[in-house]
Every structure is written in C-alpha cells, then in structure tokens.
Motif scaffolding. Structure first.
Motif, mmCIF file in Angstrom:
data_model
loop_
_atom_site.group_PDB
_atom_site.id
_atom_site.type_symbol
_atom_site.label_atom_id
_atom_site.label_comp_id
_atom_site.label_asym_id
_atom_site.label_seq_id
_atom_site.Cartn_x
_atom_site.Cartn_y
_atom_site.Cartn_z
ATOM 1 N N TYR A 9 -6.677 -8.975 -4.171
ATOM 2 C CA TYR A 9 -6.135 -10.059 -4.999
ATOM 3 C C TYR A 9 -5.225 -10.951 -4.158
ATOM 4 C CZ TYR A 9 -1.884 -7.153 -5.161
ATOM 5 O OH TYR A 9 -0.776 -6.407 -4.824
ATOM 6 N N VAL A 10 -4.913 -12.105 -4.714
ATOM 7 C CA VAL A 10 -3.920 -13.021 -4.149
ATOM 8 C C VAL A 10 -2.830 -13.217 -5.193
ATOM 9 C CG1 VAL A 10 -3.474 -15.374 -3.362
ATOM 10 C CG2 VAL A 10 -5.557 -14.199 -2.644
ATOM 11 N N ALA A 11 -1.584 -13.138 -4.765
ATOM 12 C CA ALA A 11 -0.457 -13.315 -5.679
ATOM 13 C C ALA A 11 0.338 -14.555 -5.296
ATOM 14 C CB ALA A 11 0.446 -12.092 -5.654
ATOM 15 N N PHE A 16 9.787 -18.616 -2.913
ATOM 16 C CA PHE A 16 8.343 -18.797 -3.138
ATOM 17 C C PHE A 16 7.597 -17.797 -2.272
ATOM 18 C CE2 PHE A 16 4.231 -20.431 -1.808
ATOM 19 C CZ PHE A 16 3.631 -20.702 -3.029
ATOM 20 N N LEU A 17 6.621 -17.106 -2.864
ATOM 21 C CA LEU A 17 5.852 -16.087 -2.155
ATOM 22 C C LEU A 17 4.367 -16.304 -2.381
ATOM 23 C CD1 LEU A 17 5.616 -13.230 -0.702
ATOM 24 C CD2 LEU A 17 5.620 -12.259 -3.004
ATOM 25 N N VAL A 18 3.603 -16.211 -1.308
ATOM 26 C CA VAL A 18 2.147 -16.110 -1.395
ATOM 27 C C VAL A 18 1.758 -14.849 -0.642
ATOM 28 C CG1 VAL A 18 1.836 -17.663 0.605
ATOM 29 C CG2 VAL A 18 -0.078 -17.222 -0.952
ATOM 30 N N ALA A 19 0.960 -13.988 -1.285
ATOM 31 C CA ALA A 19 0.661 -12.675 -0.706
ATOM 32 C C ALA A 19 -0.766 -12.270 -1.018
ATOM 33 C CB ALA A 19 1.633 -11.618 -1.241
ATOM 34 N N GLY A 20 -1.321 -11.462 -0.129
ATOM 35 C CA GLY A 20 -2.599 -10.820 -0.371
ATOM 36 C C GLY A 20 -2.371 -9.349 -0.641
ATOM 37 N N GLY A 21 -3.124 -8.788 -1.578
ATOM 38 C CA GLY A 21 -2.874 -7.405 -1.968
ATOM 39 C C GLY A 21 -4.124 -6.595 -2.178
ATOM 40 N N TYR A 22 -3.906 -5.287 -2.336
ATOM 41 C CA TYR A 22 -5.008 -4.353 -2.550
ATOM 42 C C TYR A 22 -4.599 -3.351 -3.627
ATOM 43 C CZ TYR A 22 -8.647 -0.882 -1.655
ATOM 44 O OH TYR A 22 -9.711 -0.023 -1.786
ATOM 45 N N GLN A 23 -5.439 -3.197 -4.645
ATOM 46 C CA GLN A 23 -5.207 -2.257 -5.739
ATOM 47 C C GLN A 23 -5.762 -0.905 -5.322
ATOM 48 O OE1 GLN A 23 -3.931 -3.611 -8.939
ATOM 49 N NE2 GLN A 23 -3.394 -1.477 -9.337
ATOM 50 N N ILE A 24 -4.880 0.007 -4.901
ATOM 51 C CA ILE A 24 -5.307 1.315 -4.417
ATOM 52 C C ILE A 24 -5.812 2.176 -5.570
ATOM 53 C CG2 ILE A 24 -4.559 3.418 -3.236
ATOM 54 C CD1 ILE A 24 -2.455 1.694 -1.823
ATOM 55 N N LYS A 25 -5.002 2.235 -6.633
ATOM 56 C CA LYS A 25 -5.362 2.935 -7.868
ATOM 57 C C LYS A 25 -4.897 2.079 -9.032
ATOM 58 C CE LYS A 25 -3.100 6.748 -6.980
ATOM 59 N NZ LYS A 25 -2.613 8.159 -7.099
ATOM 60 N N SER A 26 -5.205 2.515 -10.234
ATOM 61 C CA SER A 26 -4.819 1.719 -11.405
ATOM 62 C C SER A 26 -3.312 1.564 -11.525
ATOM 63 C CB SER A 26 -5.380 2.359 -12.682
ATOM 64 O OG SER A 26 -4.861 3.677 -12.848
ATOM 65 N N ASN A 27 -2.560 2.525 -10.962
ATOM 66 C CA ASN A 27 -1.106 2.487 -11.075
ATOM 67 C C ASN A 27 -0.403 2.250 -9.744
ATOM 68 O OD1 ASN A 27 -1.706 4.984 -9.919
ATOM 69 N ND2 ASN A 27 0.044 5.992 -10.890
ATOM 70 N N GLY A 55 2.840 -10.621 2.446
ATOM 71 C CA GLY A 55 2.734 -12.065 2.392
ATOM 72 C C GLY A 55 3.920 -12.763 3.014
ATOM 73 N N TYR A 56 3.929 -14.071 2.837
ATOM 74 C CA TYR A 56 4.989 -14.935 3.353
ATOM 75 C C TYR A 56 5.867 -15.396 2.198
ATOM 76 C CZ TYR A 56 7.268 -19.265 4.804
ATOM 77 O OH TYR A 56 8.191 -20.253 5.026
ATOM 78 N N ILE A 81 10.247 -15.328 5.604
ATOM 79 C CA ILE A 81 10.283 -13.878 5.404
ATOM 80 C C ILE A 81 8.883 -13.290 5.408
ATOM 81 C CG2 ILE A 81 10.974 -12.053 3.787
ATOM 82 C CD1 ILE A 81 13.028 -14.193 2.673
ATOM 83 N N LEU A 82 8.704 -12.228 6.193
ATOM 84 C CA LEU A 82 7.501 -11.403 6.110
ATOM 85 C C LEU A 82 7.781 -10.332 5.063
ATOM 86 C CD1 LEU A 82 4.668 -10.774 7.201
ATOM 87 C CD2 LEU A 82 5.759 -9.281 8.902
ATOM 88 N N HIS A 83 7.026 -10.356 3.966
ATOM 89 C CA HIS A 83 7.349 -9.564 2.777
ATOM 90 C C HIS A 83 6.295 -8.480 2.550
ATOM 91 C CE1 HIS A 83 7.931 -8.618 -1.509
ATOM 92 N NE2 HIS A 83 9.148 -9.138 -1.381
ATOM 93 N N PHE A 84 6.751 -7.224 2.518
ATOM 94 C CA PHE A 84 5.883 -6.077 2.204
ATOM 95 C C PHE A 84 6.279 -5.540 0.826
ATOM 96 C CE2 PHE A 84 6.370 -6.313 6.761
ATOM 97 C CZ PHE A 84 5.107 -6.097 7.260
ATOM 98 N N GLY A 85 5.303 -5.318 -0.051
ATOM 99 C CA GLY A 85 5.606 -4.825 -1.392
ATOM 100 C C GLY A 85 4.722 -3.658 -1.798
ATOM 101 N N VAL A 86 5.326 -2.660 -2.430
ATOM 102 C CA VAL A 86 4.616 -1.528 -3.034
ATOM 103 C C VAL A 86 4.969 -1.506 -4.513
ATOM 104 C CG1 VAL A 86 4.278 0.970 -3.061
ATOM 105 C CG2 VAL A 86 4.675 -0.223 -0.872
#
Length: 239
Positions: free
Chosen positions: A167-169, A193-204, A210-211, A228-233
């Motif tokens: 996904y893209v956020a 402002f954030l633009v990020a690419g993500g991956y759905q590992i599991k439903s939860n 992203g930047y 900012i280089l932004h990592f999110g879990v």
C-alpha cells in the motif's frame, strides 16, 4: 473522494514547501511503534513509542512514550483520554528536558475508504533548563494548550486489478497553539506531511517506511524544516 483528498494532501505539502523559504534545514530518523491492545468490543488501550534521532544515529533527539484508554462509540467513531511523557535533548543546556502531556482525542474512520481523521486537544507542561547545570536540569515549567488535526489515507496497490499486501500511505497533521499558552504565543506550531510505502504482514500487523517533512515554528518566529526518514510498525492485538 479518496483521490480528491489525496490531491489535497499533496497540495498542502507543496504549499508547505513554498512557505518554507529561508528556514533551517535538518535531517532526522524516526523509529515508531503503534500498538492497540483490545480489551473488548468497546474498550482498548492504544499506545506508541517513538525514538526520534537527529543527524543519523550519533546525536540525541527525542523519546516519546504515549498511551491512553479508548472507548468505541461504534466501528467508525472512537474517543480517548491519554497521557504522554516526552523527554527532549537540549543541545544548549546539554541535558534532557521533560515534557508531560494530558490529551483528549476523537477519531473517525471512513466506511468506504481507508481514511482516518483524528482531532486531538493537548495540555502540555514543558520543563525549562536550569542554568545551574545538568545535575538539576529543570528550573521551571511552562504550560500550553495545543490542538492537532491528523489525516491518514491508505491507498491499496493492485496487480492485474487484484489487491496485494502492499500500500501507499499519505498523511498530514497540523498543530496549532491555543489560549493560555506560555510555550508559544504564535498560532502555528508545526505541520507534518508523510508519504510512505507499506506492507501488510498479517491482518493485525503492518510496517511502512517513508519520507516525512516537518515544518516547525518556535516562539521567536524562527522556522526549521526537518527531513525525516520514517519507519513505522502498526500492531493490534487482544489482551
């Protein structure tokens, strides 16, 4: 609707860049964990821990620890009361300065698209440096009220018209100082402002990278733009 709102977020970012001429440019890395511990269908404990480092891995920055008790009015609407502890390293004082926050928030999640609106009101107590030195870092406290509006829109990535786990956020949040504010007498506090690419590992469980572009204004009127280089879990689980 989701496409129109996405364009509005991108327009806000362009306007932010145009307004940020002659400002200090800095670089940071943010490592974030957002969890939600579900108690039952109505009650949950959202919390997050964020490590914000300046200039790569070498310099100190900020640690944010935040949590609250959330009540779900229904699947789309939620209210929360929470507390945050936010120590920030001051280069000038050569010490960590604490901040305590109490906050109230309302979240609305759209039914048809993956879009979240969040309105938050904060009461903040920010420690002021002690000229006597780091052995007693806090000399006084300043109090301030602040409001925040946050929008996160998540766009699924499809392959041959079929959904994938990617996904893209797009995300934006504006911070405004309110009445009775000793921290800053200026209305505008910051925008992220954030633009990020993500991956759905599991439903939860999902992760994204992203930047983030953060424009900050202090009480003197001086502005800083953080790249900012932004990592999110993001992790939801049952108690």
């Amino acid at each position: 609707m989701i496409r129109k709102f996405s364009w509005l977020l991108l327009l806000a970012f362009v306007c932010q860049q145009a307004a940020a001429q002659d400002v200090t440019q800095l670089y940071q890395n943010w490592y974030t964990y957002f969890g939600t511990a579900k108690i039952n269908n109505k009650w949950a404990i959202p919390f997050d821990v964020q490590l914000r480092l300046r200039d790569g891995f070498s310099n100190k920055g900020q640690l944010l620890m935040r949590g609250g008790l959330q009540y779900s009015l229904n699947k789309q609407n939620h209210v929360l009361l929470g507390y945050a502890y936010v120590p920030t390293y001051s280069n000038a004082a050569d010490t960590w300065l604490p901040e305590h926050r109490i906050f109230q928030q309302y979240i609305h999640k759209s039914k048809k698209v993956d879009m979240t609106h969040r309105f938050r009101l904060e009461q903040r107590w920010v420690g002021q440096p002690n000229p006597d030195g780091p052995h007693k870092p806090v000399n006084d406290w300043k109090y301030g009220n602040r409001t925040r509006y946050f929008n996160r829109t998540q766009l699924p990535i499809k392959y041959k018209k079929e959904p994938t786990s990617f996904y893209v956020a797009l995300q934006d949040e504006i911070f405004l100082n309110l009445w009775g504010n000793q921290i800053s007498n200026l209305l505008f506090d910051q925008n992220r402002f954030l633009v990020a690419g993500g991956y759905q590992i599991k439903s939860n469980l999902k992760v994204d990278i992203g930047y983030m572009n953060q424009l900050v204004q202090v009480t003197s009127g001086a502005k800083t733009m953080n790249h900012i280089l932004h990592f999110g879990v993001f992790h939801n689980f049952d108690l």
